[in-house]
Design a protein around this motif. Structure first.
Motif, PDB file in Angstrom:
ATOM      1  N   GLY A   1      76.506 -35.341  25.528  1.00  0.00           N
ATOM      2  CA  GLY A   1      75.519 -35.412  24.473  1.00  0.00           C
ATOM      3  C   GLY A   1      76.186 -35.581  23.113  1.00  0.00           C
ATOM      4  N   HIS A   2      75.387 -35.850  22.127  1.00  0.00           N
ATOM      5  CA  HIS A   2      75.839 -35.979  20.745  1.00  0.00           C
ATOM      6  C   HIS A   2      75.592 -34.656  20.037  1.00  0.00           C
ATOM      7  CE1 HIS A   2      76.403 -40.208  21.457  1.00  0.00           C
ATOM      8  NE2 HIS A   2      75.190 -40.257  21.976  1.00  0.00           N
ATOM      9  N   VAL A   3      76.633 -34.072  19.480  1.00  0.00           N
ATOM     10  CA  VAL A   3      76.561 -32.734  18.908  1.00  0.00           C
ATOM     11  C   VAL A   3      76.300 -32.819  17.410  1.00  0.00           C
ATOM     12  CG1 VAL A   3      77.806 -30.579  18.539  1.00  0.00           C
ATOM     13  CG2 VAL A   3      78.104 -31.833  20.687  1.00  0.00           C
ATOM     14  N   THR A   4      75.246 -32.131  16.961  1.00  0.00           N
ATOM     15  CA  THR A   4      74.929 -32.049  15.540  1.00  0.00           C
ATOM     16  C   THR A   4      75.086 -30.631  15.010  1.00  0.00           C
ATOM     17  OG1 THR A   4      72.591 -31.651  16.017  1.00  0.00           O
ATOM     18  CG2 THR A   4      73.271 -33.952  15.670  1.00  0.00           C
ATOM     19  N   GLY A   5      75.157 -29.661  15.918  1.00  0.00           N
ATOM     20  CA  GLY A   5      75.234 -28.261  15.514  1.00  0.00           C
ATOM     21  C   GLY A   5      73.863 -27.627  15.320  1.00  0.00           C
ATOM     22  N   PHE A   6      72.798 -28.381  15.577  1.00  0.00           N
ATOM     23  CA  PHE A   6      71.425 -27.873  15.493  1.00  0.00           C
ATOM     24  C   PHE A   6      70.547 -28.749  16.385  1.00  0.00           C
ATOM     25  CE2 PHE A   6      72.028 -30.962  12.109  1.00  0.00           C
ATOM     26  CZ  PHE A   6      70.938 -31.811  12.257  1.00  0.00           C
ATOM     27  N   GLN A   7      69.328 -28.281  16.658  1.00  0.00           N
ATOM     28  CA  GLN A   7      68.395 -29.078  17.445  1.00  0.00           C
ATOM     29  C   GLN A   7      67.652 -30.027  16.515  1.00  0.00           C
ATOM     30  OE1 GLN A   7      65.950 -26.999  20.271  1.00  0.00           O
ATOM     31  NE2 GLN A   7      64.338 -28.546  20.152  1.00  0.00           N
ATOM     32  N   PRO A   8      67.899 -31.327  16.607  1.00  0.00           N
ATOM     33  CA  PRO A   8      67.232 -32.262  15.703  1.00  0.00           C
ATOM     34  C   PRO A   8      65.796 -32.545  16.135  1.00  0.00           C
ATOM     35  CG  PRO A   8      68.656 -33.455  17.196  1.00  0.00           C
ATOM     36  CD  PRO A   8      68.844 -31.990  17.497  1.00  0.00           C
ATOM     37  N   ASP A   9      64.977 -32.911  15.155  1.00  0.00           N
ATOM     38  CA  ASP A   9      63.606 -33.334  15.412  1.00  0.00           C
ATOM     39  C   ASP A   9      63.372 -34.775  15.009  1.00  0.00           C
ATOM     40  OD1 ASP A   9      62.227 -30.842  16.338  1.00  0.00           O
ATOM     41  OD2 ASP A   9      63.071 -30.116  14.460  1.00  0.00           O
ATOM     42  N   LEU A  10      64.304 -35.345  14.277  1.00  0.00           N
ATOM     43  CA  LEU A  10      64.229 -36.741  13.847  1.00  0.00           C
ATOM     44  C   LEU A  10      65.638 -37.320  13.955  1.00  0.00           C
ATOM     45  CD1 LEU A  10      62.774 -39.150  12.491  1.00  0.00           C
ATOM     46  CD2 LEU A  10      63.187 -38.027  10.290  1.00  0.00           C
ATOM     47  N   VAL A  11      65.774 -38.405  14.720  1.00  0.00           N
ATOM     48  CA  VAL A  11      67.073 -39.044  14.919  1.00  0.00           C
ATOM     49  C   VAL A  11      66.919 -40.536  14.635  1.00  0.00           C
ATOM     50  CG1 VAL A  11      68.891 -39.621  16.580  1.00  0.00           C
ATOM     51  CG2 VAL A  11      67.826 -37.357  16.637  1.00  0.00           C
ATOM     52  N   TRP A  12      67.811 -41.056  13.789  1.00  0.00           N
ATOM     53  CA  TRP A  12      67.834 -42.474  13.417  1.00  0.00           C
ATOM     54  C   TRP A  12      69.217 -42.996  13.796  1.00  0.00           C
ATOM     55  CZ3 TRP A  12      65.617 -44.241   8.077  1.00  0.00           C
ATOM     56  CH2 TRP A  12      65.779 -45.623   7.927  1.00  0.00           C
ATOM     57  N   THR A  13      69.271 -44.008  14.649  1.00  0.00           N
ATOM     58  CA  THR A  13      70.533 -44.529  15.182  1.00  0.00           C
ATOM     59  C   THR A  13      70.655 -46.021  14.920  1.00  0.00           C
ATOM     60  OG1 THR A  13      70.605 -42.867  16.934  1.00  0.00           O
ATOM     61  CG2 THR A  13      71.867 -44.859  17.299  1.00  0.00           C
ATOM     62  N   LYS A  14      71.893 -46.458  14.621  1.00  0.00           N
ATOM     63  CA  LYS A  14      72.177 -47.876  14.401  1.00  0.00           C
ATOM     64  C   LYS A  14      73.542 -48.216  14.987  1.00  0.00           C
ATOM     65  CE  LYS A  14      72.136 -52.039  12.575  1.00  0.00           C
ATOM     66  NZ  LYS A  14      72.206 -52.986  13.654  1.00  0.00           N
ATOM     67  N   ARG A  15      73.597 -49.301  15.751  1.00  0.00           N
ATOM     68  CA  ARG A  15      74.883 -49.804  16.239  1.00  0.00           C
ATOM     69  C   ARG A  15      75.567 -50.532  15.093  1.00  0.00           C
ATOM     70  NH1 ARG A  15      74.924 -53.188  21.668  1.00  0.00           N
ATOM     71  NH2 ARG A  15      73.959 -54.784  20.385  1.00  0.00           N
ATOM     72  N   THR A  16      76.840 -50.244  14.845  1.00  0.00           N
ATOM     73  CA  THR A  16      77.562 -50.818  13.710  1.00  0.00           C
ATOM     74  C   THR A  16      78.477 -51.972  14.099  1.00  0.00           C
ATOM     75  OG1 THR A  16      79.336 -49.195  13.925  1.00  0.00           O
ATOM     76  CG2 THR A  16      77.524 -48.663  12.410  1.00  0.00           C
ATOM     77  N   THR A  17      78.742 -52.150  15.384  1.00  0.00           N
ATOM     78  CA  THR A  17      79.671 -53.187  15.806  1.00  0.00           C
ATOM     79  C   THR A  17      79.037 -54.560  15.903  1.00  0.00           C
ATOM     80  OG1 THR A  17      79.293 -52.369  18.053  1.00  0.00           O
ATOM     81  CG2 THR A  17      81.357 -51.742  16.972  1.00  0.00           C
ATOM     82  N   ASP A  18      77.742 -54.651  16.089  1.00  0.00           N
ATOM     83  CA  ASP A  18      77.028 -55.929  16.060  1.00  0.00           C
ATOM     84  C   ASP A  18      75.532 -55.674  15.984  1.00  0.00           C
ATOM     85  OD1 ASP A  18      76.176 -55.340  18.669  1.00  0.00           O
ATOM     86  OD2 ASP A  18      77.733 -56.561  19.575  1.00  0.00           O
ATOM     87  N   GLY A  19      74.746 -56.723  16.031  1.00  0.00           N
ATOM     88  CA  GLY A  19      73.311 -56.616  15.822  1.00  0.00           C
ATOM     89  C   GLY A  19      72.583 -55.859  16.918  1.00  0.00           C
TER      90      GLY A  19
END
Length: 196
Positions: A1-19
């Protein structure tokens, strides 16, 4: 999993290597519902984010492809707990954290200018609205600029001709939507992210 140190309620993700489209999930809508912030398409069913965990979140393969790099922003709100807000002209469903200054607001449009409760207890400075059930652009109200102008998140332009906000600034209790279909299309469902 991806660790944030808290339980998120809103997650915004973007791939940076290409479109690849920006993707947003929130615990009010659930892990299977994704919106793309760089597109006007309606909400889609996705296995991109598979779980909100106590210390982060799990991603499926589509937004977690081998060899690609990603950036992600996460916010903690209220653990997915929602409540009805009847402060405005129409009832909204709200997940809020007044200490962090964020609320996730859901409502149904009717193309009539009206107020919608956000439960923050302070005036939001940034409001982002997206129609979930119909192809419409992301309408953004940035309070420090003007209440007559809408920024379009999935575009390089702005729009001041459709009255998305009914030329009204938000208050400590409500924000206002006008007759514009980006913020209030009749019979369609909307998600709103409000930030202090």
């Amino acid at each position: 999993g991806h660790v944030t140190g808290f339980q998120p309620d809103l997650v915004w993700t973007k791939r940076t290597t290409d479109g690849q489209s920006n993707a947003v999930w929130d615990s009010s809508r659930g892990t299977t519902k994704v919106l793309n912030t760089d597109a006007s398409n309606a909400e889609a069913t996705s296995s991109g984010l598979t779980a909100f965990n106590s210390d982060g979140y799990d991603m499926g393969t589509y937004y977690n492809q081998s060899g690609d790099s990603y950036v992600s922003w996460s916010w903690k709100v209220n653990g997915g707990t929602t409540a009805s807000n009847t402060t405005g002209d129409k009832t909204s469903t709200v997940q809020v954290d007044t200490d962090r200054g964020i609320s996730i607001v859901q409502y149904t449009g009717n193309e009539t200018a009206e107020t919608i409760g956000h439960s923050l207890g302070a005036k939001p400075e940034l409001i982002m609205v997206k129609c979930r059930s119909f192809d419409r652009s992301w309408a953004v109200q940035w309070v420090d600029v003007t209440n007559t102008l809408s920024y379009i998140l999935n575009s390089t332009g702005s729009d001041d001709s459709h009255g998305y906000w009914n030329d009204t600034s938000p208050t400590d209790t409500v924000f206002t939507v006008g007759v514009g279909t980006e913020t209030n299309k009749d019979g369609q469902t909307f998600i709103t992210y409000c930030f202090i």
